[in-house]
Every structure is written in C-alpha cells, then in structure tokens.
Design a protein around this motif. Structure first.
Motif, PDB file in Angstrom:
ATOM      1  N   THR A   1     116.505  -0.500 -63.257  1.00 41.41           N
ATOM      2  CA  THR A   1     117.324  -0.131 -64.419  1.00 41.41           C
ATOM      3  C   THR A   1     116.452   0.284 -65.594  1.00 41.41           C
ATOM      4  O   THR A   1     116.805   1.196 -66.341  1.00 41.41           O
ATOM      5  CB  THR A   1     118.232  -1.292 -64.842  1.00 41.41           C
ATOM      6  OG1 THR A   1     117.432  -2.441 -65.196  1.00 41.41           O
ATOM      7  CG2 THR A   1     119.183  -1.678 -63.718  1.00 41.41           C
ATOM      8  N   MET A   2     115.308  -0.352 -65.749  1.00 44.39           N
ATOM      9  CA  MET A   2     114.435  -0.020 -66.873  1.00 44.39           C
ATOM     10  C   MET A   2     113.711   1.295 -66.645  1.00 44.39           C
ATOM     11  O   MET A   2     113.337   1.972 -67.609  1.00 44.39           O
ATOM     12  CB  MET A   2     113.416  -1.147 -67.107  1.00 44.39           C
ATOM     13  CG  MET A   2     114.045  -2.419 -67.661  1.00 44.39           C
ATOM     14  SD  MET A   2     115.055  -2.121 -69.150  1.00 44.39           S
ATOM     15  CE  MET A   2     113.815  -1.489 -70.280  1.00 44.39           C
ATOM     16  N   TRP A   3     113.515   1.680 -65.364  1.00 46.28           N
ATOM     17  CA  TRP A   3     112.903   2.979 -65.112  1.00 46.28           C
ATOM     18  C   TRP A   3     113.774   4.093 -65.669  1.00 46.28           C
ATOM     19  O   TRP A   3     113.291   5.077 -66.214  1.00 46.28           O
ATOM     20  CB  TRP A   3     112.660   3.195 -63.622  1.00 46.28           C
ATOM     21  CG  TRP A   3     112.541   4.657 -63.281  1.00 46.28           C
ATOM     22  CD1 TRP A   3     113.363   5.385 -62.496  1.00 46.28           C
ATOM     23  CD2 TRP A   3     111.555   5.577 -63.773  1.00 46.28           C
ATOM     24  NE1 TRP A   3     112.960   6.696 -62.450  1.00 46.28           N
ATOM     25  CE2 TRP A   3     111.846   6.840 -63.245  1.00 46.28           C
ATOM     26  CE3 TRP A   3     110.457   5.435 -64.616  1.00 46.28           C
ATOM     27  CZ2 TRP A   3     111.088   7.965 -63.514  1.00 46.28           C
ATOM     28  CZ3 TRP A   3     109.698   6.571 -64.893  1.00 46.28           C
ATOM     29  CH2 TRP A   3     110.009   7.807 -64.347  1.00 46.28           C
ATOM     30  N   LYS A   4     115.093   3.936 -65.544  1.00 42.71           N
ATOM     31  CA  LYS A   4     115.996   4.952 -66.073  1.00 42.71           C
ATOM     32  C   LYS A   4     115.855   5.059 -67.590  1.00 42.71           C
ATOM     33  O   LYS A   4     115.884   6.161 -68.147  1.00 42.71           O
ATOM     34  CB  LYS A   4     117.439   4.611 -65.689  1.00 42.71           C
ATOM     35  CG  LYS A   4     117.687   4.649 -64.189  1.00 42.71           C
ATOM     36  CD  LYS A   4     119.096   4.218 -63.843  1.00 42.71           C
ATOM     37  CE  LYS A   4     119.306   4.201 -62.334  1.00 42.71           C
ATOM     38  NZ  LYS A   4     120.662   3.732 -61.963  1.00 42.71           N
ATOM     39  N   CYS A   5     115.684   3.922 -68.253  1.00 45.56           N
ATOM     40  CA  CYS A   5     115.463   3.932 -69.708  1.00 45.56           C
ATOM     41  C   CYS A   5     114.145   4.620 -70.040  1.00 45.56           C
ATOM     42  O   CYS A   5     114.053   5.403 -70.992  1.00 45.56           O
ATOM     43  CB  CYS A   5     115.461   2.502 -70.252  1.00 45.56           C
ATOM     44  SG  CYS A   5     117.021   1.616 -70.084  1.00 45.56           S
TER      45      CYS A   5
ATOM     46  N   TYR B   1     111.608  11.964 -71.928  1.00 46.66           N
ATOM     47  CA  TYR B   1     112.160  13.257 -72.331  1.00 46.66           C
ATOM     48  C   TYR B   1     112.270  13.355 -73.850  1.00 46.66           C
ATOM     49  O   TYR B   1     112.060  14.426 -74.438  1.00 46.66           O
ATOM     50  CB  TYR B   1     113.523  13.482 -71.674  1.00 46.66           C
ATOM     51  CG  TYR B   1     113.428  13.900 -70.233  1.00 46.66           C
ATOM     52  CD1 TYR B   1     112.857  15.122 -69.884  1.00 46.66           C
ATOM     53  CD2 TYR B   1     113.884  13.076 -69.217  1.00 46.66           C
ATOM     54  CE1 TYR B   1     112.747  15.510 -68.554  1.00 46.66           C
ATOM     55  CE2 TYR B   1     113.783  13.466 -67.880  1.00 46.66           C
ATOM     56  CZ  TYR B   1     113.219  14.681 -67.560  1.00 46.66           C
ATOM     57  OH  TYR B   1     113.106  15.070 -66.245  1.00 46.66           O
ATOM     58  N   GLU B   2     112.596  12.247 -74.500  1.00 40.12           N
ATOM     59  CA  GLU B   2     112.658  12.251 -75.962  1.00 40.12           C
ATOM     60  C   GLU B   2     111.262  12.448 -76.556  1.00 40.12           C
ATOM     61  O   GLU B   2     111.101  13.122 -77.586  1.00 40.12           O
ATOM     62  CB  GLU B   2     113.291  10.954 -76.458  1.00 40.12           C
ATOM     63  CG  GLU B   2     114.772  10.838 -76.110  1.00 40.12           C
ATOM     64  CD  GLU B   2     115.396   9.531 -76.578  1.00 40.12           C
ATOM     65  OE1 GLU B   2     114.737   8.820 -77.352  1.00 40.12           O
ATOM     66  OE2 GLU B   2     116.531   9.236 -76.163  1.00 40.12           O
ATOM     67  N   LEU B   3     110.256  11.874 -75.895  1.00 38.07           N
ATOM     68  CA  LEU B   3     108.870  12.084 -76.342  1.00 38.07           C
ATOM     69  C   LEU B   3     108.477  13.544 -76.166  1.00 38.07           C
ATOM     70  O   LEU B   3     107.832  14.134 -77.042  1.00 38.07           O
ATOM     71  CB  LEU B   3     107.926  11.176 -75.563  1.00 38.07           C
ATOM     72  CG  LEU B   3     106.431  11.384 -75.811  1.00 38.07           C
ATOM     73  CD1 LEU B   3     106.082  11.159 -77.276  1.00 38.07           C
ATOM     74  CD2 LEU B   3     105.605  10.453 -74.918  1.00 38.07           C
ATOM     75  N   GLU B   4     108.856  14.124 -75.033  1.00 35.06           N
ATOM     76  CA  GLU B   4     108.562  15.541 -74.801  1.00 35.06           C
ATOM     77  C   GLU B   4     109.168  16.402 -75.912  1.00 35.06           C
ATOM     78  O   GLU B   4     108.525  17.307 -76.439  1.00 35.06           O
ATOM     79  CB  GLU B   4     109.113  15.989 -73.457  1.00 35.06           C
ATOM     80  CG  GLU B   4     108.863  17.465 -73.173  1.00 35.06           C
ATOM     81  CD  GLU B   4     109.707  18.012 -72.034  1.00 35.06           C
ATOM     82  OE1 GLU B   4     109.261  18.971 -71.395  1.00 35.06           O
ATOM     83  OE2 GLU B   4     110.807  17.501 -71.813  1.00 35.06           O
ATOM     84  N   ASP B   5     110.408  16.104 -76.291  1.00 38.06           N
ATOM     85  CA  ASP B   5     111.088  16.855 -77.339  1.00 38.06           C
ATOM     86  C   ASP B   5     110.313  16.768 -78.651  1.00 38.06           C
ATOM     87  O   ASP B   5     110.117  17.775 -79.345  1.00 38.06           O
ATOM     88  CB  ASP B   5     112.507  16.303 -77.516  1.00 38.06           C
ATOM     89  CG  ASP B   5     113.312  17.085 -78.545  1.00 38.06           C
ATOM     90  OD1 ASP B   5     113.529  18.286 -78.328  1.00 38.06           O
ATOM     91  OD2 ASP B   5     113.717  16.499 -79.565  1.00 38.06           O
TER      92      ASP B   5
END
Length: 264
Positions: free
Chosen positions: A30-34, A40-44
């Motif tokens: 479950t934490m991998w999904k987080c 992706y937010e870091l990439e942005d």
C-alpha cells in the motif's frame, strides 16, 4: 543520519500503539502506491524547476521510503543499516574508476563496465540463469516507462537500428499499418496504435531524450494554451461546445500566439 532520526521517530510514533490507525495498518504494497504518487509529484516539481516544491516533494519521497523501511524493520525482516550498507557497497563496487584502479575514457566504456559489473553480481548471487535479456523489466511499470526499459534492454543485448532515419521509417510504417487496421478489427487497430507508441519511444531514445519528459512538456504546453483559450472564450460570454470549428481554430491560434509571446 542525525537529520533523518526525527523522521524515523515520527514514523515510529505514527505506527505506535497511541499513533494513527491508518499508519499502523499500512503494508509495503500500500505504501508503494503512495511512493509512486509522490515520485510523479516530484517529477512535476523538477520539470517546472519550482525550488520550494522540489524541496517539499523530495521530503515526501524520503518520508515514504523511510516509512516502507520501518515497516520491514518493525516486522524483524531487516534493519536500516542493512539497506544503507547494501547500497553503499553496491555503488562503490560499480564505480571502480572512482574507488579503484579502473580507467574509463568514454561514456560507452562506462556503460559497458556498469553492465559487466551487474552481470558479475548476478553470477555471484546465483541469479544469472535468465531466459531473456528482458527478464529485468518489471511488469508493473507504467506503459511508457516499461516500453523504454524493454527497448534499452534489447539494445544492450545487441538489437538496435543503425541510425535515427531507420527508426523514423519504422514509426512512419507503423502509422500506415494503423491506418489500414482502422477499417478492420478494433483489437488490430489498438495493437497497431501501440506499435506506433513503441516506435516513437525508440525515436526518443535514439534522439537522446526521455519520452516521458517529452510527453509531459507537450501535455503541459497544450494545457497552458487550452486554459488560455477557455478564459478568452468565457470572457466573451461564448460557449466552446456551441462554436463552429472555424471559430474554435481562431481562438486556438490566438492562444498559441499569446503563449509563444510569453516565452522568454
């Protein structure tokens, strides 16, 4: 390590008896999904070069990684020290031109050395008996990233075009095959469309840039222009859905020109 300790203490308290029920019930899966969402937010943030956001998102990624490590440590599986020691030893082992006597004169030599060391590690671990050069590609990767990983793995095994022109010819050929498939079965058309995307991933790889970054920037460019067009249409009291195609095109071109003029 001292700067990380407060984060570990927060995680341990959140997962403790008097902590948070949500944090206590989390698993590595479950934490991998987080973690994936945070990446992706870091990439942005990186693509936008937003320094404050980069700092925040790097912190979020670090927190998720430590959280997953704590779950395993709490279950008695392995310690933080083992994780840190393992990666430190691996990085030193894979950089003999920095920590040893190896001499590297080109990036190509560097890549070959890296691959040779990785192959040696697998032999030493008894995991070298693989059936395909693609066995190292995770099934769960996002489509575009997985396509690039598959392509790179095939290239390392010796399967590569001779020049960019050949890759472009392949992409054009796939487009023609897609056009022909449109009049046939839907599944055939979908597969041919996938072939177009895969061939374009190879175009990007051969041209020297990451397809994910290219798609992100192109999507952001479209988003900026569309938002500007929406605002202009709304200001005039018009409805995009009710506009004739020529009027839509006129507003779209206006937005494109305005966005272009904004660029430094």
């Amino acid at each position: 390590m001292e700067t990380i300790i407060p984060l570990l203490e927060i995680i341990q308290r959140l997962r403790g008896p008097n902590g948070c029920a949500w944090d206590r019930k989390q698993t590595p899966t479950t934490m991998w999904k987080c973690l994936a969402e945070e990446l992706y937010e870091l990439e942005d943030a990186i693509v936008k070069d937003d320094e404050d956001n980069i700092v925040e998102e790097l912190g979020d990624v670090l927190f998720q990684v430590l959280f997953i490590m704590e779950i395993y440590a709490d279950a008695g599986r392995f310690s933080f020290d083992r994780v840190i020691k393992t990666v430190a030893e691996k990085m030193i082992r894979r950089h003999p031109h920095v920590y040893g006597n190896s001499r590297i004169s080109s990036e190509d030599e560097l890549n070959k050395q890296w691959d040779a060391i990785k192959a040696g590690e697998k032999r030493d671990a008894g995991t070298s008996q693989r059936r395909s050069a693609l066995d190292n590609v995770p099934d769960g990767m996002p489509g575009l990233l997985r396509a690039l990983k598959v392509s790179k793995s095939a290239v390392k095994a010796g399967f590569e075009w001779e020049n960019l022109g050949q890759v472009l010819d392949t992409a054009v050929s796939e487009i023609h095959e897609f056009e022909a498939a449109l009049s046939m079965d839907e599944d055939d058309a979908m597969l041919e469309f996938g072939d177009i995307l895969f061939s374009l991933v190879n175009v990007a790889r051969f041209a020297g840039f990451h397809p994910e970054t290219a798609l992100y920037r192109s999507t952001s460019k479209f988003e900026e222009r569309f938002r500007m067009m929406e605002a202009d249409i709304a200001k005039q009291g018009l409805d995009l859905k009710q506009m004739p195609p020529e009027e839509k095109e006129k507003h779209w071109q206006t937005a494109k020109q305005a966005c272009t003029q904004k660029k430094p």
